[in-house]
Design a protein around this motif. Structure first.
Motif, mmCIF file in Angstrom:
data_model
loop_
_atom_site.group_PDB
_atom_site.id
_atom_site.type_symbol
_atom_site.label_atom_id
_atom_site.label_comp_id
_atom_site.label_asym_id
_atom_site.label_seq_id
_atom_site.Cartn_x
_atom_site.Cartn_y
_atom_site.Cartn_z
ATOM 1 N N SER A 149 34.446 23.355 -70.551
ATOM 2 C CA SER A 149 33.913 22.321 -69.664
ATOM 3 C C SER A 149 35.018 21.400 -69.162
ATOM 4 N N ARG A 205 35.385 17.368 -67.387
ATOM 5 C CA ARG A 205 34.720 16.122 -66.967
ATOM 6 C C ARG A 205 34.898 15.944 -65.466
ATOM 7 N N GLU A 206 33.786 15.595 -64.820
ATOM 8 C CA GLU A 206 33.828 15.372 -63.373
ATOM 9 C C GLU A 206 34.036 13.887 -63.073
ATOM 10 N N ASP A 264 30.108 10.035 -65.796
ATOM 11 C CA ASP A 264 28.727 10.390 -66.154
ATOM 12 C C ASP A 264 28.402 11.877 -66.055
ATOM 13 N N HIS A 265 29.333 12.697 -65.648
ATOM 14 C CA HIS A 265 29.020 14.112 -65.460
ATOM 15 C C HIS A 265 30.151 15.017 -65.957
ATOM 16 N N LEU A 300 31.125 19.532 -65.975
ATOM 17 C CA LEU A 300 30.780 20.887 -65.538
ATOM 18 C C LEU A 300 31.036 21.825 -66.701
ATOM 19 N N ARG A 316 26.412 21.649 -63.675
ATOM 20 C CA ARG A 316 26.698 20.210 -63.795
ATOM 21 C C ARG A 316 25.735 19.610 -64.816
ATOM 22 N N ALA A 317 26.261 18.850 -65.767
ATOM 23 C CA ALA A 317 25.428 18.238 -66.810
ATOM 24 C C ALA A 317 25.778 16.760 -66.918
ATOM 25 N N ALA A 318 24.817 15.991 -67.412
ATOM 26 C CA ALA A 318 25.006 14.547 -67.562
ATOM 27 C C ALA A 318 25.629 14.236 -68.915
ATOM 28 N N GLN A 356 28.967 17.540 -74.709
ATOM 29 C CA GLN A 356 28.422 16.259 -74.261
ATOM 30 C C GLN A 356 28.766 15.143 -75.247
#
Ligand SMILES: [Zn+2]
Length: 205
Positions: A31, A33-34, A37-38, A40, A58-60, A80
């Protein structure tokens, strides 16, 4: 905060790790970090040697993970939690190598200790082979949120060395960027390969 890396940078890094045999049989998850708050993360069951941008979801960071198809990797809750625990983490890589699987099964303790290896300097904050570094081990479970809770508990009592093992399962490593996370994966995997080779030569495994 957000890494400057693009998804293509992550895809290249994952392809290189997979070519080293660290992510066989579609195993592992990766993964990036975008923003605050998000992130990938790879979808379930994708071949890590041939990822495209369509293989990411995309995940929160601070909201429940999606349960509708395509679903993120089953272990997305661990990614996460890491992004929540440390806002400077930009990339999380999870590999399934033979060395990580075997050594974590053989270790009776809650950590693998490495001392005297020059490669320890691949791990951020370690500047000499003389400073031992312990790679924590967590018990494996299919209850990933529970494992994430145990990670958070241990995180509060001790700084984790940019990685941990899940017993009989694999390695998690992370960094501020894709390059740093990859260096940590390759450093830990090299150290474990050395330890496994030593055990084999000594006739202990
Ligand atoms: Zn896994």
């Amino acid at each position: 905060m957000a890494a400057a890396d693009t998804l293509d940078t992550l895809i290249q890094a994952v392809g290189a790790l997979a070519a080293q045999g660290l992510s066989p049989a579609t195993g592992g998850n990766f993964s990036l970090r975008e923003d605050a708050d998000h992130f990938l993360i790879t979808a379930s069951g994708r071949d890590k040697r041939a990822l495209t941008t369509d293989d990411f979801i995309r995940a929160a960071v601070h909201a429940p993970l999606s349960t509708t198809a395509p679903t993120p990797s089953a272990e997305a809750a661990l990614h996460q939690r890491l992004y929540r625990l440390d806002p400077t983490i930009g990339c999380v890589l999870h590999t399934h190598s033979v060395a990580a699987t075997v050594l974590s099964r053989l270790a009776p303790t809650e950590a693998l200790l490495f001392e005297g290896y020059e490669m320890q300097k691949a791990i951020r904050g370690h500047t000499t082979h003389e400073q031992g570094v312990a790679l924590p081990i967590f018990e494996n479970t299919q209850d990933i949120p529970a494992l994430a809770d145990r990670l958070a508990e241990r995180w509060e009592s001790a700084v984790l060395p940019h990685g941990f093992l899940v017993r009989g399962h694999g390695l998690y490593a992370w960094g501020a960027s894709v390059a740093e996370a990859r260096r940590h994966v390759e450093g830990w995997e090299f150290l474990m390969q050395c330890r496994l080779t030593e055990r084999l030569l000594e006739g202990r495994a």
